[in-house]
Structures are given as C-alpha cells and as structure tokens.
Scaffold this active site. Structure first.
Site, PDB file in Angstrom:
ATOM      1  N   PHE A 126       1.019  -1.088  -0.166  1.00 51.73           N
ATOM      2  CA  PHE A 126      -0.015   0.074   0.185  1.00 51.73           C
ATOM      3  C   PHE A 126       0.796   1.051   0.046  1.00 51.73           C
ATOM      4  O   PHE A 126       1.977   1.475   0.648  1.00 51.73           O
ATOM      5  CB  PHE A 126      -0.869  -0.040   1.333  1.00 51.73           C
ATOM      6  N   THR A 127       0.479   2.327  -0.607  1.00 48.41           N
ATOM      7  CA  THR A 127       1.286   3.519  -0.815  1.00 48.41           C
ATOM      8  C   THR A 127       1.954   4.049   0.411  1.00 48.41           C
ATOM      9  O   THR A 127       3.155   4.003   0.360  1.00 48.41           O
ATOM     10  CB  THR A 127       0.482   4.495  -1.453  1.00 48.41           C
ATOM     11  N   ARG A 384      -5.562   3.827  -9.375  1.00 47.77           N
ATOM     12  CA  ARG A 384      -4.865   2.810  -8.544  1.00 47.77           C
ATOM     13  C   ARG A 384      -4.087   1.879  -9.487  1.00 47.77           C
ATOM     14  O   ARG A 384      -4.367   0.758  -9.890  1.00 47.77           O
ATOM     15  CB  ARG A 384      -5.833   2.030  -7.552  1.00 47.77           C
TER      16      ARG A 384
HETATM   17  O1  PLI Z   1      -5.116   7.622   5.255  1.00 45.26           O
HETATM   18  P1  PLI Z   1      -4.572   6.970   6.521  1.00 45.26           P
HETATM   19  O2  PLI Z   1      -3.081   7.652   6.809  1.00 45.26           O
HETATM   20  O3  PLI Z   1      -5.451   7.152   7.652  1.00 45.26           O
HETATM   21  O4  PLI Z   1      -4.063   5.322   6.344  1.00 45.26           O
HETATM   22  C1  PLI Z   1      -3.118   4.825   5.585  1.00 45.26           C
HETATM   23  C2  PLI Z   1      -3.483   3.484   4.831  1.00 45.26           C
HETATM   24  C3  PLI Z   1      -3.009   2.288   5.529  1.00 45.26           C
HETATM   25  N1  PLI Z   1      -3.451   1.192   4.873  1.00 45.26           N
HETATM   26  C4  PLI Z   1      -4.754   1.169   3.967  1.00 45.26           C
HETATM   27  C5  PLI Z   1      -4.639  -0.365   3.480  1.00 45.26           C
HETATM   28  C6  PLI Z   1      -5.015   1.894   3.512  1.00 45.26           C
HETATM   29  O5  PLI Z   1      -6.100   1.950   2.650  1.00 45.26           O
HETATM   30  C7  PLI Z   1      -4.801   3.623   3.981  1.00 45.26           C
HETATM   31  C8  PLI Z   1      -5.211   4.643   3.534  1.00 45.26           C
HETATM   32  N2  PLI Z   1      -6.103   4.659   2.563  1.00 45.26           N
HETATM   33  C9  PLI Z   1      -6.772   5.574   1.616  1.00 45.26           C
HETATM   34  C10 PLI Z   1      -6.229   7.055   2.015  1.00 45.26           C
HETATM   35  C11 PLI Z   1      -7.389   5.292   0.751  1.00 45.26           C
HETATM   36  O6  PLI Z   1      -8.057   6.057  -0.191  1.00 45.26           O
HETATM   37  O7  PLI Z   1      -7.528   3.912   0.442  1.00 45.26           O
END
Ligand code: PLI
Length: 459
Positions: A126-127, A384
């Site tokens: 994941f990014t 993505r």
């Molecule tokens: O956006 P955060 O910093 O609360 O969380 C980071 C994050 C970590 N793990 C995974 C699996 C995610 O999907 C993730 C954040 N995802 C975003 C912002 C999304 O749009 O999917």
C-alpha cells in the site's frame, strides 16, 4: 438495471448535505485546471464523490453525541481510556497508541521495528505503508498469491499470503533479515480482497516456527470479517465481533486507519502486545504525534471512534455495506464493463487495461479513465495503477503493476442505491465510447507519493 435483491439501509437519515452537478463544459474546465488528477478537483465541483472511503464516512447520532463528551485534557484524557478499553475489547491487543491517522501508526511501527536492509514481506503494497517501510531502510517484498494480480480470477480469498513465497524468502534471506510480516485485511490495491482465517492461522504458525512477528494493517478488518462469515466454513454462525477478535489473535499488533472501518472522519492507532516495543512506541509518539494519551487525536474524536468501532461490527451495518458495493459491481458486470473480480469490500475497481485496451500502460489508462469519468458524469474516482505505484527507490524505474485500476470507492453510510444507479449508468455510457479516452503524460511529477499532487496533459 438488474432487479437485484439488496438489504435496505439499516438507518434513517437525520441530517442531509445537498449535492449539485455542474454542467459538462464546466467539468471540462475543472479537469484541465486540475491537471487531469482527480485529487486536485475541489469537492464543490464533484457530484458523487467516490475518490475514497477514507474519512468520508457519515457518523451516527450517537457518535455526534459522543463528540460533546470528549475529554480534551492534554494528559490522561478520559476519552483515551474509553478508546483504549474499546480497542482491547474488540481487537484484543494489550497496548494502544492513538495517532492522527493510519500513516502516523505506520511511521512509528516502521521506525521501531525495521533495521536498515531488512525485508518487510506483505500481501501487496500500500502506498503510505511501503513509503514508511522504505524510508526506514526496509525492502518491501510482495508475497500475496499470484491470483491477486489478475482481475479475472474469481477466488473467495484473493488477498491471501502465499505461504511458499514467505517460506522461500525466509530460506533465502534468513529470518533475522526479516523485520516482520505485514498482513493487510483486506487488500486495498487488489480491489479490497479478503484474507481467510485459515491463511492467518497458517501465517502465524509459520512465523512462530521462525520467531517472526506479524503486524496487521487492520484498516478494513471488519469488511474482511464479513467475507469470512460469508465464505469460510465454520464461521456462518459466528458474530462479526467474534471473527474480528479471532483474526487479531494471530497477530502481534496492528496499524489502523480509523478513517475507514472505525466509521470516523479522522484518527488511527497502533496496537501491540509486546511491552518493550510499546515503550519504544511511546517514546516516539511524543515526537511525531503528541502525548501517548491523545497521539494526534482530539478527545472528541477518540470518543467518536470508540462508538464507531462498536457500530462497525453490527451485523446489519456490515451486511448493508458490503452488499451496496456489490450492487454497483453486479450492475457493471451485467453491462459487460471489465472490473476486478470478485467484487471486494470497499469499492468497485474498473480494469483500465481492458477498459482502455487502445492505450499502453505508459499512457496512464487508469488516470485517463478517472479523468474522463469525471467529465462524463461528475463522479470522482481514483487511479490505482502505475501512477500510484511510483518508482523503484533504487533504480528510479516506474513500478509497472499488473493491476491498472480505477477505484469507485463507496463511503460508509453516505450514498443510496439511487446514487449507485447513477454511477453505474455513467460508467456504462463511458464504456460505450471508450475509444474516445486519450492517454496522458506528466507535466509535474512529485518525488514522493506522486499520485496525490501530480499533474498531466492529454497526449
Ligand atoms: O490515510 P491514512 O493515513 O489514515 O491510512 C493509510 C492507509 C493504510 N493502509 C491502507 C490499507 C489504507 O487504505 C490506507 C489509506 N487509504 C486511503 C487514503 C485510501 O484512499 O484508500
């Protein structure tokens, strides 16, 4: 539209937020001004916002009531204890540190648990997670099953870790060179695909044999639990709460973005059982986030999150959530639109390689598709694919992921089935004139997490 059977909303609506649609000519102006990047469009110019399910949730009346009783003390907040006890009860970990969001927890975990040069195997990158691992000298290794990289293979648990890949890495590099295993439930970039309980159990066994720690990315753990209940033998009669607890019983700790499955707008946490590691995390959280008793969150937000965790495991809530996403996906499939199958937990992912088969991956088909969907309909989605994947930190080459996807991400408790119909109609209309979609090239490429701020022009 298909005559789908679907569960009605398990809530009634007490507060509404009007949406409006600007006309096509205005949308064409907006996308040009945004450099063909949907992250750079103002929310005011969006009709249905499916950019992300992160922080876009609708809170319940009880959560809003919780906001009023938040304890904003700098130290020893009552709301911290409420959140900690809730996390202990629902996740089962001994220690919990609040963070401003998921990446705050990833930053702390990566700093304390990775030694430069170590490997961090995980079920797809994941990014932000990989960014923090690499920033701390780690090398991310993808050990998800091969099928996860193919949009057309239908498997019940397409997010599983390939145990052979993990064993081979241990044999080749030695367990002392592996920082920990990062196991995501569900796998975001594979389309929200779940991991089976059997796989979690097997990963635990293998890691115990080699003295390795397992940290979960718990971000969408409740959605994962629903798939286990629906698809894995022996779980149909277990509650979602029981399933979530069992999942985490196979982990040493977890990072959590509360902005997803905790049904709040901001916040996250880091959990663990190890006392020594917890002491290190507590030392770092004061540098990056705040006192360990608030770690980047307001008292009111901790209060709302504790209530959100309880609501997230309610059976009617999670069934409605998963089936609403599936309703959209089924309607697209019925019209022959290529999507990631099976349909995952938090969104429907368009397969841009098949959708825009006239473009090469270097022409950024997913980025172009997301931009065109906005112009077509005012629906905002997210790339993505190759843009999100970024460049190899050593060679500078573009990562070229097999999956080149556009994510239609469904916020929790926000949109209705009628909105899903509008989205399906827009995607189907665009699919019918897909050859009109032009490729893109960079005019500005940021060095880190480039997808957020990159700008493009049409080729
Ligand atoms: O956006 P955060 O910093 O609360 O969380 C980071 C994050 C970590 N793990 C995974 C699996 C995610 O999907 C993730 C954040 N995802 C975003 C912002 C999304 O749009 O999917």
């Amino acid at each position: 539209m298909l005559d789908n059977k679907y569960p009605p909303e398990p809530f009634r609506i007490k507060s509404v937020e009007p949406v409006k649609m600007i006309d096509r000519a205005a949308r064409e102006e907006v996308i040009k001004k945004a450099g063909y990047n949907t992250f750079l469009i103002d929310s005011e110019d969006v009709y249905i916002d499916l950019l992300t399910d992160s922080g876009t949730n609708a809170m319940s009346d009880r959560q809003w009531a919780g906001m009023m009783i938040g304890d904003e003390a700098y130290a020893g907040s009552r709301s911290f204890h409420t959140l900690k006890e809730t996390v202990q009860e629902y996740f089962g970990f001994k220690h919990m540190i609040p963070t401003h969001q998921g990446r705050g927890a990833e930053n702390i975990l990566s700093t304390i648990a990775i030694k430069p040069g170590q490997f961090v195997p995980g079920n797809m990158y994941f990014t932000t997670t990989r960014y923090h691992q690499e920033a701390n000298g780690g090398n991310f290794i993808d050990i998800v099953i091969d099928e996860a990289h193919d949009t057309q293979i239908d498997l019940p648990f397409k997010g599983n870790i390939d145990l052979n890949k993990l064993q081979n890495l241990i044999d080749k590099e030695g367990s002392e060179n592996i920082a920990y295993i990062c196991l995501a439930v569900t796998v975001n970039l594979a389309g929200g695909q779940p991991v089976s309980m059997e796989n979690m159990r097997d990963v635990r066994k293998l890691c115990d044999k080699h003295g390795l720690k397992v940290f979960y990315d718990a971000t969408r753990c409740v959605e994962n639990a629903y798939f286990i209940k629906e698809r894995e033998a022996g779980y149909a009669n277990k509650s979602i709460k029981e399933i979530v607890l069992e999942m985490f019983s196979y982990a040493d700790g977890a990072t959590m973005s509360g902005k997803k499955d905790c049904i709040v707008n901001i916040g996250g946490f880091l959990c663990m059982n190890d006392d020594e590691l917890f002491m290190q995390a507590k030392e770092l959280v004061v540098v990056f986030e705040g006192m360990p008793s608030y770690g980047g969150m307001a008292g009111r937000d901790m209060e709302a999150m504790a209530i959100g965790i309880k609501e997230s495991v309610q059976e009617e809530y999670i069934e409605h959530r998963i089936k609403q996403v599936r309703y959209l996906g089924d309607n697209l499939l019925a019209a022959g639109v290529p999507i990631m199958e099976p349909i995952g937990g938090h969104g429907v992912y368009l397969d841009a390689k098949r959708f825009c088969s006239h473009l090469t991956q270097e022409q950024f088909p997913a980025q172009a598709l997301a931009a065109n969907l906005y112009v077509e309909s005012g629906v905002r989605a997210m790339e993505r694919g190759i843009i999100s994947a970024g460049r190899n930190k050593d060679t500078g080459e573009n990562h070229a992921p097999k999956l080149e996807l556009v994510r239609l991400t469904i916020p929790r408790r926000v949109y209705t089935y009628a909105h899903m119909d509008v989205v399906a109609k827009a995607v189907i209309a665009l699919h019918e004139k897909k050859e009109s979609i032009k490729g893109l090239r960079f005019v500005y490429e940021p060095k880190m997490l480039r997808f957020f701020n990159a700008r493009f022009e049409e080729i």
